[in-house]
Write a protein that holds these residues in place. Sequence first.
Motif, PDB file in Angstrom:
ATOM      1  N   HIS A  92       0.817  -1.207   0.000  1.00 55.10           N
ATOM      2  CA  HIS A  92       0.000   0.000   0.000  1.00 55.10           C
ATOM      3  C   HIS A  92       0.856   1.265   0.000  1.00 55.10           C
ATOM      4  O   HIS A  92       0.473   2.278  -0.593  1.00 55.10           O
ATOM      5  CB  HIS A  92      -0.907  -0.026   1.233  1.00 55.10           C
ATOM      6  N   TRP A  93       2.004   1.223   0.666  1.00 57.08           N
ATOM      7  CA  TRP A  93       2.871   2.414   0.800  1.00 57.08           C
ATOM      8  C   TRP A  93       4.300   1.934   0.908  1.00 57.08           C
ATOM      9  O   TRP A  93       4.586   0.971   1.614  1.00 57.08           O
ATOM     10  CB  TRP A  93       2.461   3.212   2.025  1.00 57.08           C
ATOM     11  N   PRO A 112       4.330   1.723  -5.117  1.00 56.08           N
ATOM     12  CA  PRO A 112       4.030   3.110  -4.762  1.00 56.08           C
ATOM     13  C   PRO A 112       5.142   3.741  -3.920  1.00 56.08           C
ATOM     14  O   PRO A 112       4.953   4.123  -2.769  1.00 56.08           O
ATOM     15  CB  PRO A 112       2.729   2.977  -3.958  1.00 56.08           C
ATOM     16  N   GLU A 114       7.868   6.522  -2.708  1.00 51.08           N
ATOM     17  CA  GLU A 114       8.082   7.958  -2.635  1.00 51.08           C
ATOM     18  C   GLU A 114       9.325   8.210  -1.806  1.00 51.08           C
ATOM     19  O   GLU A 114       9.737   7.370  -1.003  1.00 51.08           O
ATOM     20  CB  GLU A 114       6.868   8.691  -2.050  1.00 51.08           C
ATOM     21  N   VAL A 196      -0.719   8.610   5.589  1.00 51.35           N
ATOM     22  CA  VAL A 196      -0.698   7.171   5.855  1.00 51.35           C
ATOM     23  C   VAL A 196      -0.810   6.895   7.348  1.00 51.35           C
ATOM     24  O   VAL A 196      -1.451   5.922   7.767  1.00 51.35           O
ATOM     25  CB  VAL A 196       0.564   6.522   5.255  1.00 51.35           C
TER      26      VAL A 196
END
Length: 231
Positions: A92-93, A112, A114, A196
């Motif tokens: 998810h992250w 995903p 970053e 998040v």
Amino acid sequence: MTTDYAVQGERVAMPVRIRDAAVASAMFAVPAPAARALIAYSGLDVFEPLRGRAICSLAFVRYIDGDLGPYHEFAVAFLARPPGGKVGAFIHWLPVNQEFTLEAGRSIWGFPKELADIPMHLASRVKRCAVRFGGRTAIELAVRPGAPVPSGSRSPRVEAYSHLDGVTRRVPWEVTPGAVRMRPGGATLRLGDHPVADELRGLGLDGARALGASTVGHLRMTFEAAEEVHP
């Protein structure tokens, strides 16, 4: 058949191999309806090992030697599957602290990723990690060591799922863990002010007790090319 990708002017060939990494992680049971709503954008459904409960995993990884270079990574993942498909880890992250793996992860597998500051302390007895943006803490996780677990002779193949820019993908993933320790509980989570972190609060993780925690002193991994999933 070997597939090559160009990342920042460098060639990345499949499969990508991680020759050494160290990991600390914790698993939490969360309300399945809340988790299902959170990852609905992916088209996947959460797996419920117990009715009404889903599994959320938090992990931090120090990549020491691999095809994408050394870097730090933090993951928020859920056990999930596409309709009629295999259960795997839906990512998810996935913040990282180096730009090369950021571009590779997004362009090759749709992870995903970053960019963030991810200080990590793995040499001490308690393994600690934080994720920060501009000096502001999003998440902090501490994992206490458990009892040694014998390493298996086989390298299990698992499914990783990703979603980016409207596309859900499946990533075949092989792991070979060594120097594994596990225990019940064993994790302390502190949430900051990142979106998040607010999502994890919505799952009831603020102050929650972990189902269990684990550390892997030496981990080898292989990532194959991604395949699109059409839920």
